[in-house]
Design an enzyme around this catalytic site. Structure first.
Site, short mmCIF file in Angstrom:
data_model
loop_
_atom_site.label_atom_id
_atom_site.label_comp_id
_atom_site.label_asym_id
_atom_site.label_seq_id
_atom_site.Cartn_x
_atom_site.Cartn_y
_atom_site.Cartn_z
CG ASN A 1 15.04 19.06 58.88
OD1 ASN A 1 14.72 19.17 57.70
ND2 ASN A 1 14.33 19.58 59.87
CD GLN B 1 15.75 23.25 48.62
OE1 GLN B 1 15.16 22.37 49.21
NE2 GLN B 1 15.15 24.01 47.71
CB THR C 1 59.51 43.55 45.67
OG1 THR C 1 60.49 44.52 45.33
CG2 THR C 1 60.21 42.35 46.31
CG HIS C 2 57.15 47.29 45.12
ND1 HIS C 2 56.21 47.70 46.04
CD2 HIS C 2 58.28 47.01 45.83
CE1 HIS C 2 56.75 47.69 47.24
NE2 HIS C 2 58.00 47.26 47.15
CB SER D 1 42.78 35.69 18.10
OG SER D 1 42.05 36.76 17.54
CE LYS E 1 20.85 20.77 48.95
NZ LYS E 1 20.91 21.22 50.38
#
Ligand code: ARG
Length: 449
Positions: free
Chosen positions: A108, A320, A153-154, A275, A323
């Site tokens: 542990n 466990q 912007t937008h 492609s 990870k």
């Protein structure tokens, strides 16, 4: 054989074995052995192992380390986890003394140590990678010179800016990510070894010695906390995810810029794909996948947080699963940083000029400078825009006479303001989209790097 078979009469069922063993911890091999070397040295120093045993165990562990570095370490299906694999191999090499290594230790505190060692090193690598990408962005910003584009912007064209200013916005975001890795590293850099299974030990262990020999800035404050907390891992993954989100935003733009409609960028053949159906195409797959993979690491972060939210103290086997999330998020970031760095480094950016509308605010501000209230100036310029649009025209063919008709305070020379580059040159506010601001930023970023 497992490390815990003593109180069991029968061996593990095959389905238990398949469900509970996990091979994702195998990449912790070097860290596990490194931690064991520090542990055994401490056991010798406090007198829990005699010198001969310490030497034999160390030699065995160093042999395992060599095998690990050379990629020659062999795992077996019967190894329950990384700790078992190392102890099993040590036994093959040195015999019964291998059984003394686990004195005063539990898997542990050991797994928490391994993960901290791994992430401490990973944080340093990620900082280097991010700095490399920032350097590439700064180089491209310098290369962009006085190229002017629109800010958006937008997703509507807003103001004229140097293209470099846009690239440098990402440099600052990424530099903060690097900073976050450095700060997260500070909290990772604490040794949990000596916490044992949960409450420490009756043996005269010295966690401080282990911490010092592994270069940690300190050791744990509370043994239950040490074996059960994964906030250091969540924080690491958050920083990785935030970095991926920044890369994803950048990627979205890289994709847009390469379209026929934008025509801002062309990417090197070596960083694009073709492609199978359409012969003319060159696709920005790296950027698309970086954007797509950002979604999967957001999943890693939510998974890792969910994993912890219901756990009673202290260690639970649920942990466990940490990870899987940590390694996936970190691997995705590592490869995305490398691929995008190469793609941007080899890209050719050549954006066309913005529409003429991006100077509208500059015209209004010329009126403000002459004492006209901003709201009135905004209204007057807005009226001119509407009139021009109705005639299918734009600012490029406005006459001096039309300007004077727009507002009594506008003068014929104001037609000079209707040029995006002039707009950038006239910009004053600190760190806005001006050439001076770009030069300042490049200088500062270079000195920070
Ligand atoms: N494989 C475990 C993990 O990754 C190691 C600790 C196991 N401890 C235990 N008592 N079963 O968390």
């Amino acid at each position: 054989m497992t490390l815990w078979s003593g109180r069991f009469v029968s061996g593990p069922d095959e389905t238990l074995w398949r469900f509970t063993t996990d091979t994702s911890d195998r990449r912790l091999l070097v860290d596990d052995v490194t931690g064991s070397l520090a542990h055994v040295a401490m056991l010798g120093e406090v007198g829990l192992l005699d010198d001969d045993a310490v030497v034999r165990i160390k030699e065995g562990l160093e042999h395992v380390l060599d095998e690990a570095h050379a990629g020659r370490f062999e795992f077996r299906d019967t190894d329950e986890d990384i700790h078992t694999a190392v102890e099993r191999r040590l036994g093959e090499l040195i015999g019964d003394d291998a059984g003394r290594l686990h004195t005063g230790r539990s898997r542990n505190d050991q797994i928490a140590l391994d993960l901290r060692l791994y992430l401490r090193r990973a944080a340093d690598h990620r900082v280097e990678q991010i700095q490399h990408l920032v350097r590439v962005l700064v180089d491209q910003a310098e290369e962009a010179g006085d190229t002017v584009v629109a800010s958006y912007t937008h997703l509507q064209q807003a103001q004229a800016i140097p293209f470099a200013h846009h690239l440098l916005a990402y440099a600052w975001m990424l530099l903060r990510d690097a900073d976050r890795f450095v700060e997260a590293r500070g909290r990772i850099d604490v040794s949990p070894l000596g916490a044992g299974a949960s409450a420490g030990s009756a043996l005269p262990l010295r966690p401080d010695l282990v911490a010092e020999s592994l270069g940690f800035r300190g050791s744990f404050e509370n043994s239950l906390d040490a074996v059960s907390s994964r906030d250091f891992a969540s924080e690491y993954v958050f920083v990785a995810v935030q970095t991926m989100v920044h890369l994803s935003r950048l990627s979205e733009e890289l994709v847009l810029w390469a379209t026929e409609e934008y025509g801002w960028a062309e990417y090197d053949d070596s960083y694009t794909t073709g492609s199978s159906a359409l012969p003319h195409k060159k696709n920005p797959d790296i950027a698309e996948l970086a954007r797509g993979k950002a979604a999967t690491v957001i999943g890693d972060l939510t998974g890792l947080l969910s994993l912890q939210k219901g756990l009673p103290l202290s260690y639970n086997r649920d942990l466990q699963e940490d990870k899987r999330a940590v390694f996936h998020a970190d691997d995705v970031l590592t490869t995305a940083l490398a691929a995008l760095t190469g793609m941007i480094e080899t890209a050719r950016f050549d954006p066309p000029p913005p529409s003429s509308w991006v100077v509208a605010l500059d015209l209004a501000e010329a009126l403000v400078a002459r004492g006209v209230p901003f709201r009135d100036a905004h209204h007057a310029v807005g009226g001119l825009v509407a009139a021009l649009k109705a005639e299918g025209r734009d600012f490029t063919d406005v006459t001096a006479g039309e300007l004077e008709g727009t507002h009594p305070q506008l003068v014929p020379e104001d037609v000079d303001l209707l040029d995006p580059k002039g707009s950038v040159e006239a910009r004053r506010s600190p760190r806005g989209g001006s050439f001076q601001s770009v030069a300042d930023q490049i200088g500062e970023l270079r000195s920070l790097l």
